[in-house]
Design an enzyme around this catalytic site. Sequence first.
Site, PDB file in Angstrom:
ATOM      1  N   GLU A  75       1.026  -1.353   0.214  1.00  0.00           N
ATOM      2  CA  GLU A  75      -0.201   0.210   0.336  1.00  0.00           C
ATOM      3  C   GLU A  75       0.898   1.576   0.287  1.00  0.00           C
ATOM      4  OE1 GLU A  75      -4.026  -2.386   2.105  1.00  0.00           O
ATOM      5  OE2 GLU A  75      -1.926  -1.946   3.334  1.00  0.00           O
ATOM      6  N   ASP A 157      -7.052  -2.881  12.241  1.00  0.00           N
ATOM      7  CA  ASP A 157      -7.662  -2.775  12.850  1.00  0.00           C
ATOM      8  C   ASP A 157      -6.842  -2.174  14.701  1.00  0.00           C
ATOM      9  OD1 ASP A 157     -10.227  -2.122  10.714  1.00  0.00           O
ATOM     10  OD2 ASP A 157     -10.655  -4.070  11.560  1.00  0.00           O
TER      11      ASP A 157
END
Length: 234
Positions: A75, A157
């Site tokens: 990413e 998360d």
Amino acid sequence: YFPKGYTRDTSFLAMVVDIVQELKQQNSNLVYVCDPVMGDKWNGEGSMYVPKDLLPVYRDKVVPVADIITPNQFEAELLTGRKIYTEKDALEVMDMLHAMGPETVVITSSDLQAPLGNDYLIALGSHRETKADGTKIIQRIRVESPKVDAVFVGTGDLFAAMLLAWTHKHPNNLKVACEKTVSAMQHVLQRTIKSAKVQAGEGNKPNSAQLELRMVQSKKDIENPEIIVNATVL
């Protein structure tokens, strides 16, 4: 606190940006953590698991309003258009990401060779602090953590949430914040894999339900983790 994880919709992303900007106008102390979930590498090959039209929205709209970003290596490469082959490349990519806006950048996982060996995974962090006189101080760290041979859901998360908490607690000490975050992750993952193996039975591979993160059972480790992973200052 406004975390942002997996989404497949550009209009939702644009709405998040609007909300963050509005909230920051009302409270300049608000910290926005963005995990730009777009894809990952498998066996050295990267691929996106969201529509490609999300990339320019993340790059041009979302990342610039974020205070902290937690991309994986793939990413980070997508956001900057720059491949990472060495640690030096990674540090330069993090500088490029700083230039886009975020003061704290953590590349949560990479396929770089860990000095401790193949059984370890490298994460890299960079924190840019601007002094009152305009000068910038940059802290850079490397964290090597033991690989865990299982696929979990929700680790991104958990990492982003704990990094937010520990950077809030230690605002100018990225080393300690990352040590506490990664150590807590290790406690949770080790407890999860141990429990999952018991549930699966000897010789059986745990399934995804059995590998659900043992968050409640790890409450004390999340709140006050014993440091079992040390960061190296670069």
